[in-house]
Design a protein around this motif. Structure first.
Motif, PDB file in Angstrom:
ATOM      1  N   GLU A   1       5.166  10.527   3.463  1.00  0.00           N
ATOM      2  CA  GLU A   1       4.198  10.262   4.559  1.00  0.00           C
ATOM      3  C   GLU A   1       3.838  12.485   5.063  1.00  0.00           C
ATOM      4  OE1 GLU A   1       5.482   8.956   8.298  1.00  0.00           O
ATOM      5  OE2 GLU A   1       7.689   9.143   7.326  1.00  0.00           O
ATOM      6  N   LYS A   2       4.614  13.413   5.059  1.00  0.00           N
ATOM      7  CA  LYS A   2       4.841  14.810   5.407  1.00  0.00           C
ATOM      8  C   LYS A   2       4.030  15.623   4.842  1.00  0.00           C
ATOM      9  CE  LYS A   2       7.096  13.793   9.480  1.00  0.00           C
ATOM     10  NZ  LYS A   2       6.087  15.157  11.165  1.00  0.00           N
TER      11      LYS A   2
ATOM     12  N   ASP B   1      -4.620  17.769   3.749  1.00  0.00           N
ATOM     13  CA  ASP B   1      -5.952  17.672   3.909  1.00  0.00           C
ATOM     14  C   ASP B   1      -5.507  17.144   5.648  1.00  0.00           C
ATOM     15  OD1 ASP B   1      -6.715  18.966   1.355  1.00  0.00           O
ATOM     16  OD2 ASP B   1      -6.852  17.062   0.722  1.00  0.00           O
ATOM     17  N   PRO B   2      -6.881  17.863   6.349  1.00  0.00           N
ATOM     18  CA  PRO B   2      -7.023  17.240   7.805  1.00  0.00           C
ATOM     19  C   PRO B   2      -7.951  15.772   8.094  1.00  0.00           C
ATOM     20  CG  PRO B   2      -8.765  19.330   7.389  1.00  0.00           C
ATOM     21  CD  PRO B   2      -7.853  18.748   6.210  1.00  0.00           C
TER      22      PRO B   2
ATOM     23  N   VAL C   1       0.757  -1.077  -0.094  1.00  0.00           N
ATOM     24  CA  VAL C   1       0.028   0.044   0.130  1.00  0.00           C
ATOM     25  C   VAL C   1       0.776   1.297  -0.082  1.00  0.00           C
ATOM     26  CG1 VAL C   1      -1.905   1.291   1.460  1.00  0.00           C
ATOM     27  CG2 VAL C   1      -2.192  -1.318   1.221  1.00  0.00           C
ATOM     28  N   ASN C   2       0.718   2.272  -1.267  1.00  0.00           N
ATOM     29  CA  ASN C   2       1.510   3.202  -1.338  1.00  0.00           C
ATOM     30  C   ASN C   2       0.037   4.204  -0.665  1.00  0.00           C
ATOM     31  OD1 ASN C   2       2.409   5.357  -3.848  1.00  0.00           O
ATOM     32  ND2 ASN C   2       3.200   5.544  -1.311  1.00  0.00           N
ATOM     33  N   SER C   3       0.552   5.401   0.638  1.00  0.00           N
ATOM     34  CA  SER C   3      -0.189   6.136   1.378  1.00  0.00           C
ATOM     35  C   SER C   3       0.566   7.448   1.846  1.00  0.00           C
ATOM     36  CB  SER C   3      -1.549   5.254   1.452  1.00  0.00           C
ATOM     37  OG  SER C   3      -1.860   6.338   2.163  1.00  0.00           O
ATOM     38  N   PRO C   4       0.659   8.586   1.412  1.00  0.00           N
ATOM     39  CA  PRO C   4       0.091   8.760   0.098  1.00  0.00           C
ATOM     40  C   PRO C   4       0.403   8.334  -0.750  1.00  0.00           C
ATOM     41  CG  PRO C   4       0.613  10.986   1.903  1.00  0.00           C
ATOM     42  CD  PRO C   4       1.441   9.138   1.872  1.00  0.00           C
TER      43      PRO C   4
ATOM     44  N   ASN D   1       2.212   7.997  -4.310  1.00  0.00           N
ATOM     45  CA  ASN D   1       2.633   8.584  -5.568  1.00  0.00           C
ATOM     46  C   ASN D   1       2.171   7.208  -7.205  1.00  0.00           C
ATOM     47  OD1 ASN D   1       3.690   9.645  -7.881  1.00  0.00           O
ATOM     48  ND2 ASN D   1       6.026   8.886  -7.020  1.00  0.00           N
ATOM     49  N   PRO D   2       1.494   7.841  -8.394  1.00  0.00           N
ATOM     50  CA  PRO D   2       1.064   9.360  -8.333  1.00  0.00           C
ATOM     51  C   PRO D   2      -0.322  10.242  -8.561  1.00  0.00           C
ATOM     52  CG  PRO D   2       0.969   7.837 -10.170  1.00  0.00           C
ATOM     53  CD  PRO D   2       0.546   6.900  -9.253  1.00  0.00           C
ATOM     54  N   THR D   3      -1.252   9.301  -7.597  1.00  0.00           N
ATOM     55  CA  THR D   3      -2.531  10.402  -7.309  1.00  0.00           C
ATOM     56  C   THR D   3      -3.193  10.995  -6.241  1.00  0.00           C
ATOM     57  OG1 THR D   3      -3.827   8.128  -6.038  1.00  0.00           O
ATOM     58  CG2 THR D   3      -3.654   7.583  -8.396  1.00  0.00           C
ATOM     59  N   GLY D   4      -1.912  10.792  -4.839  1.00  0.00           N
ATOM     60  CA  GLY D   4      -2.228  11.705  -4.291  1.00  0.00           C
ATOM     61  C   GLY D   4      -3.297  11.198  -3.258  1.00  0.00           C
TER      62      GLY D   4
END
Ligand code: PLP
Length: 285
Positions: free
Chosen positions: A207-208, A212-213, A170-173, A175-178
């Motif tokens: 992660e940094k 958005d909250p 899992v890639n979160s945030p 890349n590339p979709t945000g």
């Protein structure tokens, strides 16, 4: 010329690198271009980080370090994850690497091999699937969709599971979709992993850069539900504009970190003392 190794045929050339090369060519011919290729922060390495780097060199801190990274840096990484996410990790559960890329690659080499399938969500950062292949496994894609904001869905990951599945990345945030993985979806993904006896690798390199909250605490959710099958990969590159410094880390069960360390020992031993200070200072409010 004699033949190159078979694995060189298995991986595709970097599309990010292709974009960078094209941008360079266009700029040289006078075309103004905004480069969305490599993920470079739009600010320079902070002054205190540069000063720490200079100080480390001046003090001749330029020799081999322990393969898993110096203790102070591993502690600083554990401190940061405790502060940011409320999770507890020990130094034996951390390895410092030459960027997030090496953290992900050494994790890949440690967790899967021939005959295994590894699921990740698409669109994806191209390196992730190439690393799966380089580690002799097969990437399997769970699509995400623009009309849903590229939400990462546990259901589509579940549909991709086969008896050969070994891991989920899992890639979160992302890349590339945000996209950020929703906490409810990650809980459901963790349940799949526990039921099917799979590893979960989380690429947290961005992660940094969350603006958005939105609740986003993958380390805590996975620590609650499947700490013993989770590897978190992070990096100083994007967070502290240190892309060229090559400093990242993997955090996970001690046997995985020990295996990743063995791989690293064979390839490289670099770890920056100055990065200790970077992680500590950058964590200050
Ligand atoms: C999603 C993702 N993960 C990891 C990385 C690795 O970054 P680095 O090796 O510079 O730490 C990148 C770099 O672009 C990325 O986009």
């Amino acid at each position: 010329m004699a033949k190159l190794a078979e694995r060189t045929q298995r991986i595709s050339g970097s599309s990010t690198q292709a974009v960078t090369t094209m941008v360079d060519r266009l700029r040289r011919s006078g075309v103004p271009v905004i480069d969305f290729g490599a993920g470079e922060p739009d600010f320079p390495t902070p002054e205190h980080v540069k000063a720490a780097g200079r100080e480390a060199i001046d003090q001749n801190f330029t020799r081999y370090t322990p393969a898993p990274g110096i203790v102070e840096l591993k502690r600083a990484i554990c401190d940061r994850y405790r502060t940011d996410y409320g999770v507890e990790y020990k130094e034996s559960e951390v390895i410092v690497t030459a960027g997030g890329k090496q953290a992900l690659y050494n994790t890949a080499l440690s967790l899967w091999g021939p005959g295994d399938e590894v699921i990740t969500h698409a669109p994806y950062w191209p390196t992730l699937t190439e690393q799966i292949k380089l580690a002799d496994a097969t990437p399997v894609l769970a699509r995400t969709h623009a009309e849903e904001g590229f939400a990462i869905r546990a259901q589509s990951i579940l549909e991709a599971v086969t008896p050969r599945t070994r891991a989920i990345i899992v890639n979160s945030p992302c890349n590339p979709t945000g996209a950020l993985v929703a906490e409810s979806e990650l809980r459901a993904i963790a349940e799949i992993a526990a039921r099917q006896d799979l590893w979960i690798v989380v690429d947290l390199c961005y992660e940094k850069l969350i603006y958005d909250p939105v609740p986003h605490n993958p380390p805590a959710i996975l620590a609650e539900t499947c700490r013993d099958r989770t590897v978190l990969c992070g990096s100083a590159s994007k967070a502290y504009a240190m892309t060229g410094w090559r400093c990242g880390w993997a955090i996970g069960p001690a046997p995985v970190i020990a295996a990743a360390t063995e791989m690293k020992w064979v390839v490289t031993r670099a770890a920056l003392r100055s990065a200790v200070r970077n992680v500590r200072l950058a964590n200050r409010p």
